[in-house]
Scaffold this motif. Structure first.
Motif, PDB file in Angstrom:
ATOM      1  N   ALA A  48       0.838  -1.205   0.000  1.00 50.99           N
ATOM      2  CA  ALA A  48       0.000   0.000   0.000  1.00 50.99           C
ATOM      3  C   ALA A  48       0.872   1.255   0.000  1.00 50.99           C
ATOM      4  CB  ALA A  48      -0.941  -0.006   1.202  1.00 50.99           C
ATOM      5  N   GLU A  49       1.937   1.246   0.779  1.00 52.71           N
ATOM      6  CA  GLU A  49       2.859   2.383   0.804  1.00 52.71           C
ATOM      7  C   GLU A  49       3.508   2.563  -0.561  1.00 52.71           C
ATOM      8  OE1 GLU A  49       6.885   3.918   3.152  1.00 52.71           O
ATOM      9  OE2 GLU A  49       5.900   2.054   3.797  1.00 52.71           O
ATOM     10  N   ARG A  50       3.952   1.469  -1.150  1.00 52.77           N
ATOM     11  CA  ARG A  50       4.584   1.514  -2.485  1.00 52.77           C
ATOM     12  C   ARG A  50       3.599   2.033  -3.526  1.00 52.77           C
ATOM     13  NH1 ARG A  50       5.968  -1.117  -7.162  1.00 52.77           N
ATOM     14  NH2 ARG A  50       8.202  -1.474  -7.530  1.00 52.77           N
ATOM     15  N   HIS A  51       2.347   1.591  -3.406  1.00 52.42           N
ATOM     16  CA  HIS A  51       1.314   2.020  -4.357  1.00 52.42           C
ATOM     17  C   HIS A  51       1.126   3.535  -4.324  1.00 52.42           C
ATOM     18  CE1 HIS A  51      -2.205   1.749  -6.883  1.00 52.42           C
ATOM     19  NE2 HIS A  51      -2.869   2.453  -5.991  1.00 52.42           N
ATOM     20  N   GLY A  52       1.251   4.134  -3.160  1.00 57.94           N
ATOM     21  CA  GLY A  52       1.166   5.596  -3.062  1.00 57.94           C
ATOM     22  C   GLY A  52       2.227   6.276  -3.915  1.00 57.94           C
ATOM     23  N   TYR A  53       3.419   5.722  -3.926  1.00 63.83           N
ATOM     24  CA  TYR A  53       4.500   6.285  -4.741  1.00 63.83           C
ATOM     25  C   TYR A  53       4.274   6.025  -6.228  1.00 63.83           C
ATOM     26  CZ  TYR A  53       6.928   7.357  -0.461  1.00 63.83           C
ATOM     27  OH  TYR A  53       7.258   7.872   0.762  1.00 63.83           O
ATOM     28  N   VAL A  54       3.732   4.861  -6.550  1.00 57.56           N
ATOM     29  CA  VAL A  54       3.411   4.564  -7.953  1.00 57.56           C
ATOM     30  C   VAL A  54       2.348   5.547  -8.450  1.00 57.56           C
ATOM     31  CG1 VAL A  54       2.393   2.839  -9.506  1.00 57.56           C
ATOM     32  CG2 VAL A  54       4.087   2.145  -7.804  1.00 57.56           C
ATOM     33  N   THR A  55       1.355   5.808  -7.617  1.00 53.92           N
ATOM     34  CA  THR A  55       0.313   6.767  -7.983  1.00 53.92           C
ATOM     35  C   THR A  55       0.918   8.151  -8.185  1.00 53.92           C
ATOM     36  OG1 THR A  55      -1.373   5.509  -6.810  1.00 53.92           O
ATOM     37  CG2 THR A  55      -1.854   7.827  -7.232  1.00 53.92           C
ATOM     38  N   ARG A  56       1.810   8.539  -7.296  1.00 53.43           N
ATOM     39  CA  ARG A  56       2.451   9.852  -7.445  1.00 53.43           C
ATOM     40  C   ARG A  56       3.267   9.911  -8.729  1.00 53.43           C
ATOM     41  NH1 ARG A  56       2.059  14.727  -7.986  1.00 53.43           N
ATOM     42  NH2 ARG A  56       3.862  15.986  -7.435  1.00 53.43           N
ATOM     43  N   MET A  57       3.960   8.825  -9.061  1.00 58.94           N
ATOM     44  CA  MET A  57       4.731   8.790 -10.300  1.00 58.94           C
ATOM     45  C   MET A  57       3.804   8.975 -11.494  1.00 58.94           C
ATOM     46  SD  MET A  57       7.730   8.647 -11.612  1.00 58.94           S
ATOM     47  CE  MET A  57       8.890   7.833 -10.526  1.00 58.94           C
TER      48      MET A  57
END
Length: 104
Positions: free
Chosen positions: A32-41
């Motif tokens: 979930a934390e990683r997904h936040g960064y993917v979304t930001r990318m």
């Protein structure tokens, strides 16, 4: 909350399952934390084609395989998991970027 047990400290299937469940909860939080960064990318990128970066992908896989060997984890299995994750992220990013471009 009880302290984590090492694999050799697990005396029963229930002990093992409890530890796997504990690890799964930690993994899902990290995903979930990683997904936040993917979304930001995806928010930063401007073209759906930017989502696929073969050099970056292979650099990631190289690191994953090396780290897997360091941890005595099957590197092929780790690579398969990461390639699946990366493929999902690429498709997710493409969708976000394309939707944003259509909305303009």
């Amino acid at each position: 909350m009880t302290a984590a047990k090492l694999p050799a400290e697990c005396a029963s299937k229930d002990d093992v399952r409890a530890e796997i469940d504990r690890i799964d909860q930690a993994l899902i939080s990290l995903f979930a934390e990683r997904h936040g960064y993917v979304t930001r990318m995806a928010e930063i990128k401007t073209d759906p084609h930017e989502a696929y970066d073969p050099k970056r992908i292979e650099a990631i896989i190289t690191k994953v395989r090396a780290r897997s060997l360091d941890l005595d984890l099957d590197e092929d299995q780790a690579e398969l998991i990461w390639r699946t994750l990366i493929d999902w992220n690429i498709n997710y990013e493409k969708g976000i970027i394309a939707a944003r471009r259509r909305a303009k």
